[in-house]
Write an enzyme that holds these catalytic residues in place. Structure first.
Site, PDB file in Angstrom:
ATOM      1  N   LEU A  22       0.805  -1.233   0.000  1.00  0.00           N
ATOM      2  CA  LEU A  22       0.000   0.000   0.000  1.00  0.00           C
ATOM      3  C   LEU A  22       0.833   1.275   0.000  1.00  0.00           C
ATOM      4  CD1 LEU A  22      -3.073  -0.946   2.281  1.00  0.00           C
ATOM      5  CD2 LEU A  22      -2.817  -1.152  -0.201  1.00  0.00           C
ATOM      6  N   LEU A  82       8.142   0.654  -7.950  1.00  0.00           N
ATOM      7  CA  LEU A  82       8.101   2.113  -7.926  1.00  0.00           C
ATOM      8  C   LEU A  82       8.223   2.595  -9.361  1.00  0.00           C
ATOM      9  CD1 LEU A  82      10.480   2.742  -4.870  1.00  0.00           C
ATOM     10  CD2 LEU A  82       7.981   2.478  -4.884  1.00  0.00           C
ATOM     11  N   ILE A 140       6.779  -7.542  -1.242  1.00  0.00           N
ATOM     12  CA  ILE A 140       7.289  -8.603  -2.130  1.00  0.00           C
ATOM     13  C   ILE A 140       8.646  -9.129  -1.672  1.00  0.00           C
ATOM     14  CG2 ILE A 140       6.052  -8.080  -4.277  1.00  0.00           C
ATOM     15  CD1 ILE A 140       8.554  -6.404  -5.111  1.00  0.00           C
ATOM     16  N   PHE A 170       5.193  20.593 -21.957  1.00  0.00           N
ATOM     17  CA  PHE A 170       6.657  20.606 -21.878  1.00  0.00           C
ATOM     18  C   PHE A 170       7.287  20.608 -23.271  1.00  0.00           C
ATOM     19  CE2 PHE A 170       5.987  18.143 -17.672  1.00  0.00           C
ATOM     20  CZ  PHE A 170       5.887  19.323 -16.946  1.00  0.00           C
ATOM     21  N   TYR A 192      14.914   4.250 -13.039  1.00  0.00           N
ATOM     22  CA  TYR A 192      13.658   3.513 -13.232  1.00  0.00           C
ATOM     23  C   TYR A 192      13.781   2.582 -14.448  1.00  0.00           C
ATOM     24  CZ  TYR A 192       8.972   2.317 -14.686  1.00  0.00           C
ATOM     25  OH  TYR A 192       7.864   1.609 -15.106  1.00  0.00           O
ATOM     26  N   LYS A 202      14.066  -1.694 -14.823  1.00  0.00           N
ATOM     27  CA  LYS A 202      13.207  -2.580 -15.632  1.00  0.00           C
ATOM     28  C   LYS A 202      14.071  -3.414 -16.590  1.00  0.00           C
ATOM     29  CE  LYS A 202       9.137  -1.432 -14.068  1.00  0.00           C
ATOM     30  NZ  LYS A 202       8.304  -2.386 -13.322  1.00  0.00           N
ATOM     31  N   ASP A 261      12.837  13.800 -21.873  1.00  0.00           N
ATOM     32  CA  ASP A 261      11.727  13.408 -22.753  1.00  0.00           C
ATOM     33  C   ASP A 261      12.220  13.166 -24.179  1.00  0.00           C
ATOM     34  OD1 ASP A 261       9.618  13.343 -21.002  1.00  0.00           O
ATOM     35  OD2 ASP A 261       8.970  15.413 -21.379  1.00  0.00           O
ATOM     36  N   SER A 277       8.439  -1.834 -19.333  1.00  0.00           N
ATOM     37  CA  SER A 277       8.076  -0.507 -19.852  1.00  0.00           C
ATOM     38  C   SER A 277       8.779  -0.247 -21.181  1.00  0.00           C
ATOM     39  CB  SER A 277       8.520   0.537 -18.821  1.00  0.00           C
ATOM     40  OG  SER A 277       8.490   1.825 -19.379  1.00  0.00           O
TER      41      SER A 277
HETATM   42  P1  NAD Z   1       1.027   1.841  -8.995  1.00  0.00           P
HETATM   43  O1  NAD Z   1       2.012   2.593  -8.187  1.00  0.00           O
HETATM   44  O2  NAD Z   1      -0.350   2.366  -9.084  1.00  0.00           O
HETATM   45  O3  NAD Z   1       0.957   0.319  -8.501  1.00  0.00           O
HETATM   46  C1  NAD Z   1       2.050  -0.357  -7.940  1.00  0.00           C
HETATM   47  C2  NAD Z   1       1.574  -1.032  -6.671  1.00  0.00           C
HETATM   48  O4  NAD Z   1       2.664  -1.730  -6.100  1.00  0.00           O
HETATM   49  C3  NAD Z   1       1.068  -0.054  -5.615  1.00  0.00           C
HETATM   50  O5  NAD Z   1      -0.212  -0.444  -5.181  1.00  0.00           O
HETATM   51  C4  NAD Z   1       2.098  -0.148  -4.491  1.00  0.00           C
HETATM   52  O6  NAD Z   1       1.510   0.057  -3.226  1.00  0.00           O
HETATM   53  C5  NAD Z   1       2.626  -1.553  -4.692  1.00  0.00           C
HETATM   54  N1  NAD Z   1       3.999  -1.762  -4.214  1.00  0.00           N
HETATM   55  C6  NAD Z   1       5.096  -0.991  -4.453  1.00  0.00           C
HETATM   56  N2  NAD Z   1       6.167  -1.526  -3.856  1.00  0.00           N
HETATM   57  C7  NAD Z   1       5.766  -2.676  -3.255  1.00  0.00           C
HETATM   58  C8  NAD Z   1       6.426  -3.680  -2.502  1.00  0.00           C
HETATM   59  N3  NAD Z   1       7.737  -3.594  -2.225  1.00  0.00           N
HETATM   60  N4  NAD Z   1       5.702  -4.720  -2.033  1.00  0.00           N
HETATM   61  C9  NAD Z   1       4.373  -4.805  -2.286  1.00  0.00           C
HETATM   62  N5  NAD Z   1       3.697  -3.880  -2.978  1.00  0.00           N
HETATM   63  C10 NAD Z   1       4.382  -2.831  -3.459  1.00  0.00           C
HETATM   64  O7  NAD Z   1       1.666   1.674 -10.456  1.00  0.00           O
HETATM   65  P2  NAD Z   1       0.986   1.199 -11.811  1.00  0.00           P
HETATM   66  O8  NAD Z   1       0.864   2.376 -12.705  1.00  0.00           O
HETATM   67  O9  NAD Z   1      -0.207   0.367 -11.520  1.00  0.00           O
HETATM   68  O10 NAD Z   1       2.166   0.315 -12.390  1.00  0.00           O
HETATM   69  C11 NAD Z   1       2.232  -1.080 -12.137  1.00  0.00           C
HETATM   70  C12 NAD Z   1       3.520  -1.622 -12.727  1.00  0.00           C
HETATM   71  O11 NAD Z   1       3.570  -1.308 -14.116  1.00  0.00           O
HETATM   72  C13 NAD Z   1       4.794  -1.026 -12.128  1.00  0.00           C
HETATM   73  O12 NAD Z   1       5.748  -2.053 -12.024  1.00  0.00           O
HETATM   74  C14 NAD Z   1       5.223   0.002 -13.143  1.00  0.00           C
HETATM   75  O13 NAD Z   1       6.596   0.220 -13.123  1.00  0.00           O
HETATM   76  C15 NAD Z   1       4.786  -0.658 -14.426  1.00  0.00           C
HETATM   77  N6  NAD Z   1       4.545   0.319 -15.502  1.00  0.00           N
HETATM   78  C16 NAD Z   1       3.665   1.334 -15.311  1.00  0.00           C
HETATM   79  C17 NAD Z   1       3.439   2.263 -16.312  1.00  0.00           C
HETATM   80  C18 NAD Z   1       2.519   3.424 -16.111  1.00  0.00           C
HETATM   81  O14 NAD Z   1       2.610   4.389 -16.875  1.00  0.00           O
HETATM   82  N7  NAD Z   1       1.620   3.406 -15.137  1.00  0.00           N
HETATM   83  C19 NAD Z   1       4.120   2.135 -17.537  1.00  0.00           C
HETATM   84  C20 NAD Z   1       5.014   1.063 -17.704  1.00  0.00           C
HETATM   85  C21 NAD Z   1       5.203   0.151 -16.676  1.00  0.00           C
HETATM   86  C1  WQD Z   2       3.656  12.205 -21.732  1.00  0.00           C
HETATM   87  C2  WQD Z   2       3.937  13.467 -22.552  1.00  0.00           C
HETATM   88  C3  WQD Z   2       5.521  14.979 -21.542  1.00  0.00           C
HETATM   89  C4  WQD Z   2       3.103  16.082 -18.105  1.00  0.00           C
HETATM   90  C5  WQD Z   2       6.372   7.969 -18.439  1.00  0.00           C
HETATM   91  C6  WQD Z   2       7.528   7.049 -18.150  1.00  0.00           C
HETATM   92  C7  WQD Z   2       7.278   5.714 -18.770  1.00  0.00           C
HETATM   93  C8  WQD Z   2       5.932   5.159 -18.327  1.00  0.00           C
HETATM   94  C9  WQD Z   2       4.836   6.115 -18.610  1.00  0.00           C
HETATM   95  C10 WQD Z   2       6.229   3.927 -16.263  1.00  0.00           C
HETATM   96  C11 WQD Z   2       5.415  13.847 -22.561  1.00  0.00           C
HETATM   97  C12 WQD Z   2       4.146  15.609 -21.655  1.00  0.00           C
HETATM   98  C13 WQD Z   2       3.551  15.499 -19.283  1.00  0.00           C
HETATM   99  C14 WQD Z   2       2.805  17.469 -18.090  1.00  0.00           C
HETATM  100  C15 WQD Z   2       3.413  17.586 -20.416  1.00  0.00           C
HETATM  101  N1  WQD Z   2       5.864   4.937 -16.919  1.00  0.00           N
HETATM  102  N2  WQD Z   2       3.689  16.246 -20.406  1.00  0.00           N
HETATM  103  N3  WQD Z   2       2.969  18.165 -19.256  1.00  0.00           N
HETATM  104  O1  WQD Z   2       7.082  10.553 -19.995  1.00  0.00           O
HETATM  105  O2  WQD Z   2       5.898   9.393 -21.930  1.00  0.00           O
HETATM  106  O3  WQD Z   2       6.292   8.175 -19.850  1.00  0.00           O
HETATM  107  O4  WQD Z   2       5.149   7.378 -17.995  1.00  0.00           O
HETATM  108  O5  WQD Z   2       6.770   2.961 -16.681  1.00  0.00           O
HETATM  109  O6  WQD Z   2       8.309   4.867 -18.393  1.00  0.00           O
HETATM  110  O7  WQD Z   2       8.702   7.624 -18.676  1.00  0.00           O
HETATM  111  O8  WQD Z   2       4.606   9.947 -19.865  1.00  0.00           O
HETATM  112  O9  WQD Z   2       2.586  11.095 -19.085  1.00  0.00           O
HETATM  113  O10 WQD Z   2       4.812  11.784 -18.109  1.00  0.00           O
HETATM  114  O11 WQD Z   2       4.283  12.346 -20.467  1.00  0.00           O
HETATM  115  O12 WQD Z   2       3.541  18.275 -21.424  1.00  0.00           O
HETATM  116  O13 WQD Z   2       2.440  18.049 -17.055  1.00  0.00           O
HETATM  117  O14 WQD Z   2       3.256  14.560 -21.926  1.00  0.00           O
HETATM  118  O15 WQD Z   2       6.508  15.921 -21.851  1.00  0.00           O
HETATM  119  O16 WQD Z   2       5.685  14.355 -23.831  1.00  0.00           O
HETATM  120  P1  WQD Z   2       6.074   9.592 -20.469  1.00  0.00           P
HETATM  121  P2  WQD Z   2       4.032  11.304 -19.277  1.00  0.00           P
END
Ligand code: NAD
Ligand code: WQD
Length: 338
Positions: A35, A85, A61, A220, A151, A155, A296, A126
């Site tokens: 959480l 994270l 985990i 941005f 980050y 991955k 970016d 990702s």
């Molecule tokens: P999120 O932060 O909403 O969900 C992650 C969950 O993991 C949270 O509920 C958090 O409480 C839990 N958590 C974190 N560390 C933990 C630990 N040590 N033990 C147990 N629980 C833990 O994120 P999300 O957007 O749902 O992303 C889920 C996964 O997908 C992540 O691994 C993230 O890196 C990956 N991902 C997300 C995105 C995105 O844009 N949201 C894009 C690419 C990859």
């Molecule tokens: C999208 C576009 C910003 C906010 C990130 C991680 C990626 C994945 C998804 C986890 C970009 C622009 C954003 C704002 C803006 N996460 N922007 N004003 O950067 O493509 O990807 O999230 O795995 O790994 O890098 O996503 O939503 O932050 O940005 O102009 O206030 O929106 O510059 O072009 P991004 P984002």
């Protein structure tokens, strides 16, 4: 008897939508989440929406004995591993936290799985692992590129570890899913993305501007080499993304390891997103052009053909649905799950 899946990070954004999809498809679900960025309310709503219960365990985990116990006590047949994270900027400031949770945490999870012989894993990776120099669209055959922030590196490291793990023991079945930019929310408006503090990502930031919680959107940079000068990304609906995990589980009936892009194959600019969101809110969204955000890339999107050909998965929900569902979630839950 139904198959039982352990979902780490199931109380988070993508995890909660995937738990709902799993329950609706007849799987039993055990969620392990500490959480730190998730909500138990999300899981209560997932239960209400599906009309089914799931087991929630608050824990980490990295707690190998706990994970071993959960896997055996519940006769788990597969693990979907979301816990981690995910804030790119924060990872630059706190690299140890990111490597600890994302890399060491995944190692602990895999050790527990190996110990009790549960060897079917879906991992959240990702598009960032393609690095800075990959040509678009990103195709899985490109391999991993050079990542410049902890980050993304975390991955990429886990992907390598999982490939090595399979090579050491071909009984494993591992699907590495590379998400592009997940947005949107379940159409009920009951579950969605609930960022803590100031959102880092575009969609939740726009949603908070529309809700009056933030004054304007900073775009941005508008001097990128793209059609309108703003960055372009491959945004996909979180409900489609959740479905991709079920397809991956299905593919994991057989051992193996492979990576799959989960995206739509279509790129939209920041200004495209802003205009589409204005359509959903039926109003205008204040914005200002701001300096580029360091790190970016101008544009990237998925070649999504492998997931379609191998997993039978294809995104079905379009931009307007992403916008309408985001706005329904934001307006029905102005303070998220709080
Ligand atoms: P999120 O932060 O909403 O969900 C992650 C969950 O993991 C949270 O509920 C958090 O409480 C839990 N958590 C974190 N560390 C933990 C630990 N040590 N033990 C147990 N629980 C833990 O994120 P999300 O957007 O749902 O992303 C889920 C996964 O997908 C992540 O691994 C993230 O890196 C990956 N991902 C997300 C995105 C995105 O844009 N949201 C894009 C690419 C990859
Ligand atoms: C999208 C576009 C910003 C906010 C990130 C991680 C990626 C994945 C998804 C986890 C970009 C622009 C954003 C704002 C803006 N996460 N922007 N004003 O950067 O493509 O990807 O999230 O795995 O790994 O890098 O996503 O939503 O932050 O940005 O102009 O206030 O929106 O510059 O072009 P991004 P984002």
């Amino acid at each position: 008897m139904s198959e039982k899946i352990l979902v780490t990070g199931g109380a988070g954004y993508i995890g909660s939508h995937t738990c709902l999809a799993l329950l609706q498809a007849g799987f039993d679900v055990v969620v392990l989440d500490n959480l730190c960025n998730g909500s138990e309310t999300a899981l209560e709503r997932v239960s209400a929406l599906s009309g089914r219960t799931l087991k929630f365990v608050k824990g980490d985990i990295g707690d190998t004995p706990l994970v071993c116990r959960l896997l055996t006590e519940h006769c788990i047949t597969g693990v979907i591993h979301f816990a981690g994270l995910k804030a790119v900027g924060e990872s630059v400031v706190k690299p140890l936290d990111y490597y600890d949770t994302n890399v060491s945490g995944t190692l602990s999870l895999c050790r527990a799985m190996q110990e009790v012989n549960v060897k079917r894993l879906v991992f959240s990776s990702s598009a960032t692992v393609y690095g800075e120099e990959a040509p678009v669209p990103y195709h899985e055959a490109l391999g991993r590129g050079k990542t410049t922030q902890p980050y993304g590196t975390s991955k990429a490291m886990v992907e390598q570890i999982l490939e090595d793990l399979y090579r050491s023991d071909p009984e494993w079945g591992i699907a590495v899913l590379r998400y592009f930019n997940p947005v949107g929310a379940h159409s009920s408006g009951l579950i969605g993305e609930d960022p803590k503090g100031i959102p880092n990502n575009l969609m939740p930031y726009m949603a908070q501007v529309a809700a009056g919680k933030r004054e304007y959107l900073s775009v941005f940079g508008n001097d990128y080499p793209t059609p309108d000068g703003t960055c372009r990304r491959d945004y996909l609906h979180v409900v489609d993304l959740a479905d991709g995990h079920l397809k991956a589980l299905d593919w994991l009936q057989q051992p193996g390891v492979d990576v799959f892009n989960l995206g739509t194959g279509q790129a939209y600019s920041v200004l495209d997103m802003l205009r589409a969101f204005e359509g959903a809110i039926a109003g205008s969204l204040p914005y200002r052009i701001a300096p580029r955000r360091p790190g970016d890339l101008p544009e990237f999107w998925a070649d999504a053909s492998k997931a379609e050909n191998v997993l039978g998965w294809k995104a079905t929900l379009g931009l307007n649905q992403m916008m309408e569902d985001t706005w329904r979630w934001q307006s029905q839950n102005p303070n998220g799950y709080a």
